[in-house]
Structures are given as structure tokens and as C-alpha cells.
Design an enzyme around this catalytic site. Sequence first.
Site, PDB file in Angstrom:
ATOM      1  N   SER A 141       0.848  -1.200   0.000  1.00 13.06           N
ATOM      2  CA  SER A 141       0.000   0.000   0.000  1.00 13.06           C
ATOM      3  C   SER A 141       0.877   1.242   0.000  1.00 13.06           C
ATOM      4  CB  SER A 141      -0.888   0.021   1.252  1.00 13.06           C
ATOM      5  OG  SER A 141      -1.531   1.279   1.377  1.00 13.06           O
ATOM      6  N   TYR A 154      -1.633  -0.985  10.645  1.00 14.11           N
ATOM      7  CA  TYR A 154      -1.804  -1.345   9.229  1.00 14.11           C
ATOM      8  C   TYR A 154      -0.555  -0.983   8.419  1.00 14.11           C
ATOM      9  CZ  TYR A 154      -3.646  -1.408   4.459  1.00 14.11           C
ATOM     10  OH  TYR A 154      -3.830  -1.661   3.122  1.00 14.11           O
TER      11      TYR A 154
HETATM   12  P1  NAP Z   1     -11.514  -6.221   0.342  1.00 10.39           P
HETATM   13  O1  NAP Z   1     -12.446  -5.650  -0.671  1.00 10.39           O
HETATM   14  O2  NAP Z   1     -11.880  -6.101   1.779  1.00 10.39           O
HETATM   15  O3  NAP Z   1     -11.226  -7.737   0.006  1.00 10.39           O
HETATM   16  C1  NAP Z   1     -10.351  -8.459   0.845  1.00 10.39           C
HETATM   17  C2  NAP Z   1     -10.156  -9.858   0.338  1.00 10.39           C
HETATM   18  O4  NAP Z   1      -9.253 -10.522   1.243  1.00 10.39           O
HETATM   19  C3  NAP Z   1     -11.452 -10.658   0.328  1.00 10.39           C
HETATM   20  O5  NAP Z   1     -11.449 -11.503  -0.788  1.00 10.39           O
HETATM   21  C4  NAP Z   1     -11.344 -11.490   1.611  1.00 10.39           C
HETATM   22  O6  NAP Z   1     -12.020 -12.738   1.533  1.00 10.39           O
HETATM   23  C5  NAP Z   1      -9.848 -11.738   1.660  1.00 10.39           C
HETATM   24  N1  NAP Z   1      -9.382 -12.128   2.994  1.00 10.39           N
HETATM   25  C6  NAP Z   1      -9.515 -11.461   4.164  1.00 10.39           C
HETATM   26  N2  NAP Z   1      -8.967 -12.174   5.163  1.00 10.39           N
HETATM   27  C7  NAP Z   1      -8.487 -13.315   4.604  1.00 10.39           C
HETATM   28  C8  NAP Z   1      -7.822 -14.451   5.094  1.00 10.39           C
HETATM   29  N3  NAP Z   1      -7.528 -14.586   6.398  1.00 10.39           N
HETATM   30  N4  NAP Z   1      -7.478 -15.440   4.227  1.00 10.39           N
HETATM   31  C9  NAP Z   1      -7.774 -15.335   2.907  1.00 10.39           C
HETATM   32  N5  NAP Z   1      -8.397 -14.278   2.377  1.00 10.39           N
HETATM   33  C10 NAP Z   1      -8.751 -13.290   3.217  1.00 10.39           C
HETATM   34  O7  NAP Z   1     -10.057  -5.559   0.229  1.00 10.39           O
HETATM   35  P2  NAP Z   1      -9.372  -4.655  -0.904  1.00 10.39           P
HETATM   36  O8  NAP Z   1      -9.668  -3.237  -0.602  1.00 10.39           O
HETATM   37  O9  NAP Z   1      -9.648  -5.217  -2.244  1.00 10.39           O
HETATM   38  O10 NAP Z   1      -7.824  -4.880  -0.537  1.00 10.39           O
HETATM   39  C11 NAP Z   1      -7.061  -5.926  -1.106  1.00 10.39           C
HETATM   40  C12 NAP Z   1      -5.599  -5.727  -0.753  1.00 10.39           C
HETATM   41  O11 NAP Z   1      -5.175  -4.450  -1.230  1.00 10.39           O
HETATM   42  C13 NAP Z   1      -5.313  -5.734   0.750  1.00 10.39           C
HETATM   43  O12 NAP Z   1      -4.072  -6.362   0.992  1.00 10.39           O
HETATM   44  C14 NAP Z   1      -5.232  -4.258   1.083  1.00 10.39           C
HETATM   45  O13 NAP Z   1      -4.432  -4.028   2.223  1.00 10.39           O
HETATM   46  C15 NAP Z   1      -4.594  -3.717  -0.173  1.00 10.39           C
HETATM   47  N6  NAP Z   1      -4.829  -2.296  -0.425  1.00 10.39           N
HETATM   48  C16 NAP Z   1      -6.091  -1.822  -0.573  1.00 10.39           C
HETATM   49  C17 NAP Z   1      -6.283  -0.476  -0.830  1.00 10.39           C
HETATM   50  C18 NAP Z   1      -7.649   0.106  -1.018  1.00 10.39           C
HETATM   51  O14 NAP Z   1      -7.781   1.340  -0.949  1.00 10.39           O
HETATM   52  N7  NAP Z   1      -8.671  -0.703  -1.274  1.00 10.39           N
HETATM   53  C19 NAP Z   1      -5.176   0.393  -0.931  1.00 10.39           C
HETATM   54  C20 NAP Z   1      -3.904  -0.126  -0.766  1.00 10.39           C
HETATM   55  C21 NAP Z   1      -3.748  -1.480  -0.530  1.00 10.39           C
HETATM   56  P3  NAP Z   1     -13.536 -12.905   2.110  1.00 10.39           P
HETATM   57  O15 NAP Z   1     -14.357 -11.912   1.364  1.00 10.39           O
HETATM   58  O16 NAP Z   1     -13.887 -14.305   1.801  1.00 10.39           O
HETATM   59  O17 NAP Z   1     -13.452 -12.590   3.564  1.00 10.39           O
END
Ligand code: NAP
Length: 248
Positions: A141, A154
Site C-alpha cells: 500500500s 496497518y
Molecule cells: P476487500 O475488498 O476487503 O477484500 C479483501 C479480500 O481478502 C477478500 O477476498 C477477503 O475474503 C480476503 N481475505 C480477508 N482475510 C483473509 C484471510 N484470512 N485469508 C484469505 N483471504 C482473506 O479488500 P481490498 O480493498 O480489495 O484490498 C485488497 C488488498 O489491497 C489488501 O491487501 C489491502 O491491504 C490492499 N490495499 C487496498 C487499498 C484500497 O484502498 N482498497 C489500498 C492499498 C492497498 P472474504 O471476502 O472471503 O473474507
Amino acid sequence: MSKLSGKVAVVTGASKGIGAGIARALAAEGASVIVNYASSKEGADAVVGDIIGAGGKAVAVKGDVSKEADAAGIVQSAIDHFGRLDVLVNNSGIYGWAKIEEVTAEDYRRQFDVNVLGPLLTTKAASPHLSEGASVINISSTVTSLLPADSAVYSGTKGALDAITGVLANELAPRKIRVNAILPGLTETDGTRASGFTGSEFEQSIVAQTPLGRTGQPDDIAAVAVFLASDDARWVTGERLIVSGGLR
Ligand code: NAP
């Protein structure tokens, strides 16, 4: 020919958000994809349905990346279903922000277990199977360069992931395996909607500071994952690619 035809990819946390976008994009370039989820079977099945509907190959696999047996099972499913492993995307992640006075050991363990131990265990399980020329992509991130207030835990997890990315790039290079990190800026996902970032004043201030003037979408991140997974990035390893519309 498609950029990833004949390749097999595992994408953790691909039931929604950035992971779902990456799974769809890798499949659109010809990769067969393991769509991992922790609890959202419906979401993972929908992603698999989209991929198969578009003529691709994908299988949904349940597993908690922070549990060693589950991480091994996710990886093994790639071998069982598709016979090889060329791309691992460590995307699963959770975010919880809190002021330092409100940080708890429980929340520290919860976030570090998924965001740091998860990629370690999944990469450990994948390593013996990764082909020569394979690509590991860790979803970090921009918090690791922006260092926003209230994100000590985080941001700590993602700082650790950046360090792990550099170490594993060195460690796996003799086998011609590349390891890179993508650092997305604020990206609209199920996670940001559920946690209240989408539509918040925080989002407005991020957009105001972003040279390209908007938040990201999963497709913006997925396009960079396709590049890193492909032979186009054959000379790229140990990098932290900021993908945030210019905000750093
Ligand atoms: P999201 O919409 O909340 O989706 C998270 C995903 O991770 C879901 O598929 C969830 O599965 C899965 N997950 C959670 N806990 C898990 C576990 N213990 N084992 C396996 N899978 C697990 O998140 P997102 O915003 O797309 O973020 C994805 C990644 O990008 C993360 O690493 C986040 O830190 C990073 N990121 C996001 C942003 C942003 O602004 N969105 C910015 C920078 C970085 P379930 O649905 O089945 O629980």
C-alpha cells in the site's frame, strides 16, 4: 497470443475488491486462476463464473492464508487442478485504523496474521512449486510512503511486506523467480466501502492531493499485476510499484 496463456496463477482474497479484479485480468490474458476466499463463497463463485463465462479457467478455493494448512491447501489446489504454478498474488488483507492510544494486541495480531504471516505462509507453500520465471506479487500500500496518522498497525504490516518483498526477491532470484510489490493508493472496493473510507472526508482529501484527481479502481491495479506477472516484466524484481494516480 495472450500474455499469460499456459500460466497458472493463485490470487489470494479474490472474492472481491482488488483481488477479484486481478483474478479476472489474469484470466483474460489466458492464465488459469485459483480464486481464493476466506468466507465469501458467493463472491468467489461469481468471479469464477465471470471467468468461465468469458472462456477462461478458474476454481474457487476456500482458505485462511494465516493458517499454515490452509495456505498449503490453496497452493496445492493449483497443482491438483492445473498441474503447475507460475504466478502468486498475495492480495488478502484487512485494514483497521486506530489512534495509538486505542491500539490493541488483539488487533495487532489480527492484522499482522493476515497481512504479513499470510503472504509468508502462502509463499512458503508455493516456493517448491513455482516454475522458473515465476512471478510473486505482494499487494502492499502507499501507506508505506504516505505514513498517514492513525495507521501504525496497518502501515506496519505493509512496511513489513515491503521488506519481505525485497528479501524474497534476492532469495528466489537464483531460481529466476521475480518478487515485486504493488503499492495501490486508495482504491474503491468492498473493503473501503464497508470500512467507511469510500465517501468520507479522508477520501476527499486523498482525491484533492492526487495529481490524476480521483481514487483508484480495481482494474487500475489489475493492469499492473498483469504486467508484473508477464514476461514483459522479466527484468523487474524487488520493486515497489506505486499505483496511485501520482500520490506518493
Ligand atoms: P476487500 O475488498 O476487503 O477484500 C479483501 C479480500 O481478502 C477478500 O477476498 C477477503 O475474503 C480476503 N481475505 C480477508 N482475510 C483473509 C484471510 N484470512 N485469508 C484469505 N483471504 C482473506 O479488500 P481490498 O480493498 O480489495 O484490498 C485488497 C488488498 O489491497 C489488501 O491487501 C489491502 O491491504 C490492499 N490495499 C487496498 C487499498 C484500497 O484502498 N482498497 C489500498 C492499498 C492497498 P472474504 O471476502 O472471503 O473474507
